[in-house]
Design a protein around this motif. Sequence first.
Motif, PDB file in Angstrom:
ATOM      1  N   LEU A 179      -5.311 -14.240   7.532  1.00  0.00           N
ATOM      2  CA  LEU A 179      -6.379 -14.976   8.202  1.00  0.00           C
ATOM      3  C   LEU A 179      -7.211 -15.817   7.239  1.00  0.00           C
ATOM      4  CD1 LEU A 179      -7.672 -12.266  10.710  1.00  0.00           C
ATOM      5  CD2 LEU A 179      -6.204 -14.234  11.200  1.00  0.00           C
ATOM      6  N   LEU A 180      -7.406 -15.304   6.030  1.00  0.00           N
ATOM      7  CA  LEU A 180      -8.331 -15.963   5.105  1.00  0.00           C
ATOM      8  C   LEU A 180      -7.660 -16.873   4.088  1.00  0.00           C
ATOM      9  CD1 LEU A 180     -10.709 -12.949   4.365  1.00  0.00           C
ATOM     10  CD2 LEU A 180     -11.042 -14.804   6.016  1.00  0.00           C
ATOM     11  N   ARG A 181      -6.425 -16.552   3.722  1.00  0.00           N
ATOM     12  CA  ARG A 181      -5.799 -17.264   2.619  1.00  0.00           C
ATOM     13  C   ARG A 181      -4.718 -18.247   3.030  1.00  0.00           C
ATOM     14  NH1 ARG A 181      -6.251 -14.751  -2.320  1.00  0.00           N
ATOM     15  NH2 ARG A 181      -5.257 -16.645  -3.069  1.00  0.00           N
ATOM     16  N   LEU A 182      -4.197 -18.079   4.229  1.00  0.00           N
ATOM     17  CA  LEU A 182      -3.068 -18.917   4.627  1.00  0.00           C
ATOM     18  C   LEU A 182      -3.463 -19.903   5.717  1.00  0.00           C
ATOM     19  CD1 LEU A 182      -0.170 -16.311   4.869  1.00  0.00           C
ATOM     20  CD2 LEU A 182      -0.592 -17.929   3.038  1.00  0.00           C
ATOM     21  N   LEU A 212      -3.420  11.216   7.185  1.00  0.00           N
ATOM     22  CA  LEU A 212      -3.692  10.587   5.891  1.00  0.00           C
ATOM     23  C   LEU A 212      -2.772   9.387   5.673  1.00  0.00           C
ATOM     24  CD1 LEU A 212      -4.139  13.734   3.602  1.00  0.00           C
ATOM     25  CD2 LEU A 212      -5.924  12.141   4.347  1.00  0.00           C
ATOM     26  N   ALA A 213      -1.501   9.548   6.016  1.00  0.00           N
ATOM     27  CA  ALA A 213      -0.567   8.434   5.894  1.00  0.00           C
ATOM     28  C   ALA A 213      -0.943   7.304   6.844  1.00  0.00           C
ATOM     29  CB  ALA A 213       0.857   8.909   6.181  1.00  0.00           C
ATOM     30  N   LEU A 214      -1.436   7.661   8.030  1.00  0.00           N
ATOM     31  CA  LEU A 214      -1.847   6.649   9.001  1.00  0.00           C
ATOM     32  C   LEU A 214      -3.038   5.847   8.484  1.00  0.00           C
ATOM     33  CD1 LEU A 214      -1.239   5.506  11.810  1.00  0.00           C
ATOM     34  CD2 LEU A 214      -2.831   7.193  12.756  1.00  0.00           C
ATOM     35  N   VAL A 215      -3.972   6.525   7.829  1.00  0.00           N
ATOM     36  CA  VAL A 215      -5.121   5.828   7.243  1.00  0.00           C
ATOM     37  C   VAL A 215      -4.659   4.850   6.163  1.00  0.00           C
ATOM     38  CG1 VAL A 215      -7.183   6.134   5.813  1.00  0.00           C
ATOM     39  CG2 VAL A 215      -6.803   7.626   7.788  1.00  0.00           C
ATOM     40  N   ALA A 216      -3.733   5.292   5.307  1.00  0.00           N
ATOM     41  CA  ALA A 216      -3.208   4.414   4.260  1.00  0.00           C
ATOM     42  C   ALA A 216      -2.473   3.219   4.864  1.00  0.00           C
ATOM     43  CB  ALA A 216      -2.273   5.203   3.339  1.00  0.00           C
ATOM     44  N   TRP A 234      -2.379  -2.519   6.367  1.00  0.00           N
ATOM     45  CA  TRP A 234      -2.282  -3.473   7.477  1.00  0.00           C
ATOM     46  C   TRP A 234      -3.484  -4.413   7.487  1.00  0.00           C
ATOM     47  CZ3 TRP A 234      -5.211  -4.469  11.890  1.00  0.00           C
ATOM     48  CH2 TRP A 234      -4.577  -5.196  12.909  1.00  0.00           C
ATOM     49  N   LEU A 235      -4.677  -3.872   7.267  1.00  0.00           N
ATOM     50  CA  LEU A 235      -5.879  -4.711   7.216  1.00  0.00           C
ATOM     51  C   LEU A 235      -5.808  -5.692   6.050  1.00  0.00           C
ATOM     52  CD1 LEU A 235      -8.637  -2.067   8.035  1.00  0.00           C
ATOM     53  CD2 LEU A 235      -7.917  -3.991   9.476  1.00  0.00           C
ATOM     54  N   GLY A 236      -5.246  -5.240   4.918  1.00  0.00           N
ATOM     55  CA  GLY A 236      -5.091  -6.136   3.775  1.00  0.00           C
ATOM     56  C   GLY A 236      -4.166  -7.296   4.089  1.00  0.00           C
ATOM     57  N   THR A 263       3.610  -9.976   1.755  1.00  0.00           N
ATOM     58  CA  THR A 263       4.836  -9.215   1.947  1.00  0.00           C
ATOM     59  C   THR A 263       4.658  -7.767   1.514  1.00  0.00           C
ATOM     60  OG1 THR A 263       6.153 -11.188   1.588  1.00  0.00           O
ATOM     61  CG2 THR A 263       7.277  -9.086   1.352  1.00  0.00           C
ATOM     62  N   LEU A 264       4.055  -7.539   0.362  1.00  0.00           N
ATOM     63  CA  LEU A 264       3.877  -6.185  -0.152  1.00  0.00           C
ATOM     64  C   LEU A 264       3.063  -5.327   0.798  1.00  0.00           C
ATOM     65  CD1 LEU A 264       4.082  -3.994  -2.292  1.00  0.00           C
ATOM     66  CD2 LEU A 264       2.112  -5.017  -3.441  1.00  0.00           C
ATOM     67  N   TRP A 265       1.915  -5.844   1.242  1.00  0.00           N
ATOM     68  CA  TRP A 265       1.049  -5.025   2.090  1.00  0.00           C
ATOM     69  C   TRP A 265       1.623  -4.842   3.485  1.00  0.00           C
ATOM     70  CZ3 TRP A 265      -1.967  -1.856  -0.092  1.00  0.00           C
ATOM     71  CH2 TRP A 265      -2.553  -2.159  -1.321  1.00  0.00           C
TER      72      TRP A 265
END
Length: 317
Positions: A53-56, A36-40, A45-47, A9-11
């Motif tokens: 994909l990996l944890r759920l 810069l904001a787009l990179v962040a 989003w990747l997180g 939820t946070l990410w």
Amino acid sequence: MSGPSPFATLWATYALTTGTLSAGLDSAGYEVLSRLALVAACAAWLGAVGYALLRLPRAAWRAQAPAAHTLTAATALIGAGFAAAGWERSAAALLALSALCWTLLLAAGDPGRDGTVFLRCVATQGLGVLAATLAAAESAAWLAHTALVSFWLGLVLYCFALFRFAPREVTDGRGDHWLAGGALAVSALAGARLLSADSDRLYLWNDDDHAVLTRVTVALLVLTLVCWVALLTAALMWPRHGYDVRRWAGVFGAAVTAAAALAVAAALDASWLDVAGEVLLWGAVALWLGCTAWAVSAARAGSRPAGAGTVRSRGRR
């Protein structure tokens, strides 16, 4: 803007808010800050995607409807940032991905009666923003007409959400009630992008269509500002204390309202609204910085965001 998994939820929320802020900065002409904001936003989003994909388990992500709808909207608005930057292929890929997620999640989960009920509208209008932005970049009329369908559908979903929304959330909610205004603002942003997508080459809307779309878009922006006055008044009368991931809903609302004001100003060539939009934009930047610092402070203190383990919570805070 909460779900069973605080990390997801946070990410997802951070990606949505920061991607929207990037759109506003781009509209105001601050290209470097926007990138810069787009990179962040992309990193967040990747997180969120990596965690999903990996944890759920495959079935669990659909059950976390608020986080999933937030991530869908984030995917679309980040894609709009890519389209504005001239990376049309990446934007098209994100459009396809967000449309697929939107289709799978439209009927997923209990919509509840808190602020997260508006997330379906936010995700739908996010698709409209991306499709309209990409249509203007690639001169694709079919994308603009698809965005128009998404725009009207988003308004229908907002009406359904408003009917389900519990008014006591305005006084007792943990922060996601701000989505009531954020959903209106992203609808106004979608309408403005549809107006800007029109050109002599495409000739998307005739005079009557253009007039209706203009009136609806302006009305949505006015309703957004009225909603913010009401929500700010409630926040002063019933203050909330302590960090919660749902506080990001207010930051998102501020960012998307600024982006909508700037987009409407550009579409209608209203210079006075452009000035107002920029004032709102820097207010949103200040809120984003403050909430980021708050989140970091809460993480360092080892405190888990309040209520992050449940989709909704009741009782006055």
